[in-house]
Design an enzyme around this catalytic site. Structure first.
Site, PDB file in Angstrom:
ATOM      1  N   ASP A 143      11.702  17.193  21.887  1.00  0.00           N
ATOM      2  CA  ASP A 143      12.367  16.256  20.987  1.00  0.00           C
ATOM      3  C   ASP A 143      13.881  16.359  21.110  1.00  0.00           C
ATOM      4  O   ASP A 143      14.491  17.292  20.590  1.00  0.00           O
ATOM      5  CB  ASP A 143      11.929  16.548  19.552  1.00  0.00           C
ATOM      6  CG  ASP A 143      12.535  15.580  18.552  1.00  0.00           C
ATOM      7  OD1 ASP A 143      12.961  14.491  18.973  1.00  0.00           O
ATOM      8  OD2 ASP A 143      12.579  15.925  17.363  1.00  0.00           O
ATOM      9  N   ASP A 182      16.190   9.180  22.061  1.00  0.00           N
ATOM     10  CA  ASP A 182      15.299  10.179  21.468  1.00  0.00           C
ATOM     11  C   ASP A 182      13.963  10.217  22.200  1.00  0.00           C
ATOM     12  O   ASP A 182      13.218   9.235  22.195  1.00  0.00           O
ATOM     13  CB  ASP A 182      15.091   9.822  19.995  1.00  0.00           C
ATOM     14  CG  ASP A 182      14.309  10.880  19.237  1.00  0.00           C
ATOM     15  OD1 ASP A 182      13.954  11.912  19.828  1.00  0.00           O
ATOM     16  OD2 ASP A 182      14.050  10.668  18.040  1.00  0.00           O
TER      17      ASP A 182
END
Length: 404
Positions: free
Chosen positions: A95, A276
């Site tokens: 992440d 992201d």
């Protein structure tokens, strides 16, 4: 990070037992549909004005774990690691939108890390979660109501064939034993993230197609190989928590949409867009999502459907394209500062494998507590994406991930 990541204990056990298989075997699971849309809501990490007691952070040596395979499941990507001595394998979501490494900890159970069984574990005696700026007990909260509280510790982390000592991580206790993967590997710019602790100032990943079960998905340190000639680069900005690139406009086919700077800036100041790896879809101001949809429908002559996907995925613009020639789908282009990110059909239409019903993979960022514009991982498929933190640039190039 907006994502869905729920695995059964048997699936986690299968993945953990496969950790040392050849790289080509790692894409074991093909994403079909997310169970819900969850978004991590992290308190932003503040940058301490003092030197950490973490010996790894203060060590000038640069660790280079090289590469780690990734798996795709429920439209998020997890990397294989092992923690402790002896090493306990686990899969954790990669992440770039968060900054803490954490794994599930418990005294018993096959999918939890038991600190008492590791000879290299030590309680963290330096800065507390609160001092790091991530709240008391480092709370990790998700949109579906699930949460994880962690306490900081230090451990040996194994990435590929490299062991790294004294990594600061969170030992998490979840409110649901079936909660997702074994944890999350924060890859953001904060000092508690994996890339910061490894001092990996340049890293990249390649996310193979979600429709190809043999496609490689891999994380690597270092720069994009110079064999790629069409690499594009855009300035990379950071704050304490996220990586940003500047969105200047969007085109559908040959038509540039009449998006104003004001509309772009509604989501993030200075037209910044978070990039992201832990978010599935791309989030934009509703007026921009509507413009993309209207122009797409106009160029394709498709009709909106009353799809069940609307309730399953929260995607607003779905259609049936049975008998439609895939070659007729226009490219969607995101115009970033100095670079054009071209999205082909599979990078912006979300569908089940082999299905003839799809949805545009753009969502309105209508959450009252967070209206960030986010460039999600579906838009990054079949691309090498490189983060160069020394030169503040993000580079990308279309690629066959099996060749990386």
């Amino acid at each position: 990070m907006r994502a869905s990541f729920f695995l059964t204990p048997s699936q986690l056990s299968l993945m953990a037992s496969s950790i040392f298989l050849p790289l080509i075997l790692f894409p074991l699971l093909l994403a079909t549909e997310p169970t819900s849309s969850a978004r991590i809501l992290l308190t932003r990490v503040s940058r301490p004005k003092y030197t950490s007691t973490n010996s790894l952070m203060n060590n000038p040596e640069y660790y280079s774990p090289g590469r780690s395979p990734l798996i795709l499941y429920n439209d998020v990507y997890a990397m294989s690691l092992a923690i402790g001595t002896p090493p306990k394998p686990f899969w954790a979501i990669m992440d770039t939108g968060s900054n803490l490494i954490w794994t599930k900890c418990k005294s018993s159970g096959p999918n939890f890390f038991d600190t008492s069984m590791s000879t290299s574990f030590s309680s963290y005696v330096g800065d507390t979660c609160e001092e790091w700026g991530v709240g008391q007990d480092c709370p990790q909260k998700y949109d579906d109501g699930k949460s994880v509280n962690v306490t900081l510790g230090q451990e040996t982390l194994t990435i590929g064939d490299v062991k790294v000592n004294d990594v600061t991580f969170g030992c998490g206790i979840t409110d649901d034993e079936n909660f997702g993967f074994g944890g999350i590997v924060g890859m953001g710019p904060g000092k508690l993230s994996l890339v910061s602790q490894l001092r990996s100032r340049v890293f990249y990943y390649c996310l193979g197609s979600r429709f190809d079960p043999t496609a490689r998905r891999v994380f690597l340190t270092g720069s994009i190989p110079n064999t790629y000639s069409s690499v594009q680069t855009t300035p990379l900005r950071t704050d304490e928590s996220n990586y940003y690139i500047i969105l200047e406009g969007i085109s559908v086919g040959e038509t540039k949409l009449p998006i104003t700077d004001t509309e772009i800036a509604k989501s993030n100041k200075d037209k910044r867009m978070v990039i992201d790896s832990g978010t599935t879809f791309t989030y934009l101001e509703k007026s921009i999502v509507d413009m993309i949809s209207n122009e797409f429908m106009s160029q394709t002559n498709l009709n909106m459907s009353g799809s069940d996907n609307v309730t399953k995925y929260g995607l607003e613009n779905c259609f049936n394209y049975q008998g439609y020639d895939n070659a007729q789908f226009p490219n969607v282009v995101f115009h970033f500062e100095g670079a054009n990110w071209v999205l082909k059909k599979d990078n912006y239409i979300y569908q089940k494998e082999g299905g003839e019903e799809g949805c545009l993979a753009f969502k309105s960022n209508d959450q009252e507590n967070d209206k960030s514009a986010i460039f999600g991982n579906i838009q990054q498929h079949n691309m090498i994406v490189s983060y160069d933190l020394d030169n503040n640039k993000l580079s990308f190039v279309p690629a066959d991930c099996n060749q990386v």
